[in-house]
Design a protein around this motif. Structure first.
Motif, PDB file in Angstrom:
ATOM      1  N   ASP A  25       0.815  -1.209   0.000  1.00 20.04           N
ATOM      2  CA  ASP A  25       0.000   0.000   0.000  1.00 20.04           C
ATOM      3  C   ASP A  25       0.853   1.264   0.000  1.00 20.04           C
ATOM      4  N   GLY A  26       2.043   1.206   0.547  1.00 21.10           N
ATOM      5  CA  GLY A  26       2.908   2.375   0.626  1.00 21.10           C
ATOM      6  C   GLY A  26       2.514   3.280   1.775  1.00 21.10           C
ATOM      7  N   PRO A  27       3.182   4.413   1.875  1.00 20.36           N
ATOM      8  CA  PRO A  27       2.922   5.327   2.987  1.00 20.36           C
ATOM      9  C   PRO A  27       1.562   6.023   2.849  1.00 20.36           C
ATOM     10  N   SER A  28       1.105   6.574   3.957  1.00 23.12           N
ATOM     11  CA  SER A  28      -0.194   7.258   3.977  1.00 23.12           C
ATOM     12  C   SER A  28      -0.052   8.736   3.639  1.00 23.12           C
ATOM     13  N   TYR A  29       1.024   9.091   2.974  1.00 23.18           N
ATOM     14  CA  TYR A  29       1.269  10.486   2.613  1.00 23.18           C
ATOM     15  C   TYR A  29       1.988  10.544   1.264  1.00 23.18           C
ATOM     16  N   ASP A  30       1.879  11.699   0.610  1.00 28.52           N
ATOM     17  CA  ASP A  30       2.548  11.935  -0.667  1.00 28.52           C
ATOM     18  C   ASP A  30       2.790  13.439  -0.760  1.00 28.52           C
ATOM     19  N   PHE A  31       3.933  13.902  -0.253  1.00 27.24           N
ATOM     20  CA  PHE A  31       4.224  15.328  -0.211  1.00 27.24           C
ATOM     21  C   PHE A  31       4.304  15.918  -1.621  1.00 27.24           C
ATOM     22  N   LYS A  32       3.636  17.057  -1.803  1.00 23.80           N
ATOM     23  CA  LYS A  32       3.706  17.792  -3.062  1.00 23.80           C
ATOM     24  C   LYS A  32       4.712  18.929  -2.911  1.00 23.80           C
ATOM     25  N   ASP A  33       5.452  19.213  -3.971  1.00 19.37           N
ATOM     26  CA  ASP A  33       6.428  20.301  -3.954  1.00 19.37           C
ATOM     27  C   ASP A  33       5.717  21.595  -4.343  1.00 19.37           C
ATOM     28  N   GLN A  34       5.074  22.201  -3.355  1.00 21.01           N
ATOM     29  CA  GLN A  34       4.312  23.437  -3.539  1.00 21.01           C
ATOM     30  C   GLN A  34       4.205  24.120  -2.181  1.00 21.01           C
ATOM     31  N   VAL A  35       3.770  25.360  -2.170  1.00 26.95           N
ATOM     32  CA  VAL A  35       3.445  26.013  -0.908  1.00 26.95           C
ATOM     33  C   VAL A  35       2.294  25.236  -0.285  1.00 26.95           C
ATOM     34  N   ARG A 145      -4.751  14.994   6.466  1.00 25.33           N
ATOM     35  CA  ARG A 145      -6.177  14.956   6.140  1.00 25.33           C
ATOM     36  C   ARG A 145      -6.964  14.649   7.401  1.00 25.33           C
ATOM     37  N   ASP A 146      -8.212  15.063   7.410  1.00 24.52           N
ATOM     38  CA  ASP A 146      -9.024  14.824   8.607  1.00 24.52           C
ATOM     39  C   ASP A 146      -9.419  13.363   8.764  1.00 24.52           C
ATOM     40  N   GLY A 147      -9.373  12.581   7.704  1.00 22.80           N
ATOM     41  CA  GLY A 147      -9.646  11.157   7.810  1.00 22.80           C
ATOM     42  C   GLY A 147     -11.117  10.795   7.904  1.00 22.80           C
ATOM     43  N   HIS A 148     -11.991  11.769   7.846  1.00 20.20           N
ATOM     44  CA  HIS A 148     -13.422  11.490   7.914  1.00 20.20           C
ATOM     45  C   HIS A 148     -14.021  11.718   6.535  1.00 20.20           C
ATOM     46  N   ASP A 149     -14.296  12.966   6.218  1.00 19.10           N
ATOM     47  CA  ASP A 149     -14.818  13.282   4.889  1.00 19.10           C
ATOM     48  C   ASP A 149     -13.808  14.085   4.068  1.00 19.10           C
ATOM     49  N   ASN A 150     -12.635  14.317   4.654  1.00 20.77           N
ATOM     50  CA  ASN A 150     -11.530  15.032   4.009  1.00 20.77           C
ATOM     51  C   ASN A 150     -11.918  16.408   3.487  1.00 20.77           C
ATOM     52  N   THR A 151     -12.832  17.100   4.198  1.00 23.19           N
ATOM     53  CA  THR A 151     -13.109  18.496   3.874  1.00 23.19           C
ATOM     54  C   THR A 151     -11.980  19.376   4.395  1.00 23.19           C
ATOM     55  N   SER A 152     -11.077  18.763   5.141  1.00 21.75           N
ATOM     56  CA  SER A 152      -9.878  19.459   5.614  1.00 21.75           C
ATOM     57  C   SER A 152      -8.669  18.618   5.231  1.00 21.75           C
ATOM     58  N   SER A 153      -7.853  19.168   4.335  1.00 19.58           N
ATOM     59  CA  SER A 153      -6.619  18.495   3.927  1.00 19.58           C
ATOM     60  C   SER A 153      -5.659  19.540   3.387  1.00 19.58           C
ATOM     61  N   VAL A 154      -4.405  19.416   3.766  1.00 18.47           N
ATOM     62  CA  VAL A 154      -3.379  20.366   3.345  1.00 18.47           C
ATOM     63  C   VAL A 154      -2.129  19.594   2.959  1.00 18.47           C
ATOM     64  N   ASN A 155      -1.478  20.048   1.873  1.00 17.24           N
ATOM     65  CA  ASN A 155      -0.263  19.412   1.401  1.00 17.24           C
ATOM     66  C   ASN A 155       0.686  20.471   0.867  1.00 17.24           C
ATOM     67  N   GLY A 156       1.962  20.371   1.233  1.00 17.76           N
ATOM     68  CA  GLY A 156       2.969  21.260   0.684  1.00 17.76           C
ATOM     69  C   GLY A 156       4.031  21.653   1.703  1.00 17.76           C
ATOM     70  N   ASN A 157       4.832  22.637   1.317  1.00 15.37           N
ATOM     71  CA  ASN A 157       5.993  23.079   2.097  1.00 15.37           C
ATOM     72  C   ASN A 157       5.676  24.303   2.940  1.00 15.37           C
ATOM     73  N   PHE A 158       6.443  24.449   4.021  1.00 13.32           N
ATOM     74  CA  PHE A 158       6.312  25.635   4.877  1.00 13.32           C
ATOM     75  C   PHE A 158       7.670  25.982   5.489  1.00 13.32           C
ATOM     76  N   THR A 159       7.851  27.264   5.776  1.00 11.66           N
ATOM     77  CA  THR A 159       8.984  27.772   6.533  1.00 11.66           C
ATOM     78  C   THR A 159       8.430  28.746   7.544  1.00 11.66           C
ATOM     79  N   VAL A 160       8.745  28.530   8.831  1.00 11.48           N
ATOM     80  CA  VAL A 160       8.216  29.394   9.881  1.00 11.48           C
ATOM     81  C   VAL A 160       9.341  29.903  10.758  1.00 11.48           C
ATOM     82  N   GLU A 161       9.097  31.079  11.317  1.00 14.27           N
ATOM     83  CA  GLU A 161      10.039  31.726  12.232  1.00 14.27           C
ATOM     84  C   GLU A 161       9.957  31.052  13.605  1.00 14.27           C
ATOM     85  N   ILE A 162      11.098  30.903  14.264  1.00 18.29           N
ATOM     86  CA  ILE A 162      11.114  30.401  15.634  1.00 18.29           C
ATOM     87  C   ILE A 162      10.933  31.584  16.568  1.00 18.29           C
ATOM     88  N   CYS A 163       9.938  31.507  17.416  1.00 20.37           N
ATOM     89  CA  CYS A 163       9.645  32.560  18.378  1.00 20.37           C
ATOM     90  C   CYS A 163      10.116  32.125  19.767  1.00 20.37           C
TER      91      CYS A 163
END
Length: 164
Positions: A25-35, A145-163
């Motif tokens: 089945d492979g991993p449960s994720y597939d990172f996209k190269d995007q924001v 992904r939310d794992g229910h109806d997947n009305t919430s799902s996000v994929n991509g890259n991020f860079t954040v400041e350390i506070c």
């Protein structure tokens, strides 16, 4: 009787070998190269700003679409956001939740406009990978992904400041 026994044995053997774990089945994720982008509670969302709080053992990260936010100022993010905590190291964290032991690694989607106090949607599928940690920032990627109806799902890259 011997024919019936042999047929029964053959059926049991076939079922035993045919019902094993399927590792293809492979991993449960597939990172996209995007924001980082997707939807939260059915609404379009694209990462703009974020922050990380760091301790010896953990990173707490907030990702928001708010371009007016001041990342290290408390309560400065308005609108839809995602937050999660992972180990303070460069590593891949797969999401899961074990209800029996009340244990797991999750991410939370937050919609402040749904209900009197907003709506938290728990993501239990996917992964978060921390790619680098410096004195000033954390770089990573997310596929959750939310794992229910997947009305919430996000994929991509991020860079954040350390506070601090």
């Amino acid at each position: 009787m011997k024919l019936t026994s042999k047929a029964l044995f053959l059926c049991i053997a076939i079922l035993s070998f045919g019902c094993g774990d399927d590792d293809t089945d492979g991993p449960s994720y597939d990172f996209k190269d995007q924001v980082a982008q997707g939807s939260i509670n059915g609404q379009s969302w694209t990462f703009v700003s974020g922050r990380a709080s760091i301790s010896e053992e953990q990173l707490s990260i907030d990702l928001a679409a708010d371009s007016d936010a001041v990342p290290c100022e408390a309560f400065s993010f308005a609108g839809l956001k995602i937050f999660f905590t992972v180990d303070n190291k460069v590593a891949l964290t797969e999401l899961f939740f074990d209800l029996e032991n009340f244990d797991g690694k999750t991410a939370t989607f937050y919609d402040p406009d749904d209900g009197e106090f907003g709506l938290n949607i728990i993501a239990v599928e996917g992964a978060i990978e921390i790619l680098s940690i410096t004195d000033n920032e954390v770089k990573g990627r997310i596929d959750v992904r939310d794992g229910h109806d997947n009305t919430s799902s996000v994929n991509g890259n991020f860079t954040v400041e350390i506070c601090q």
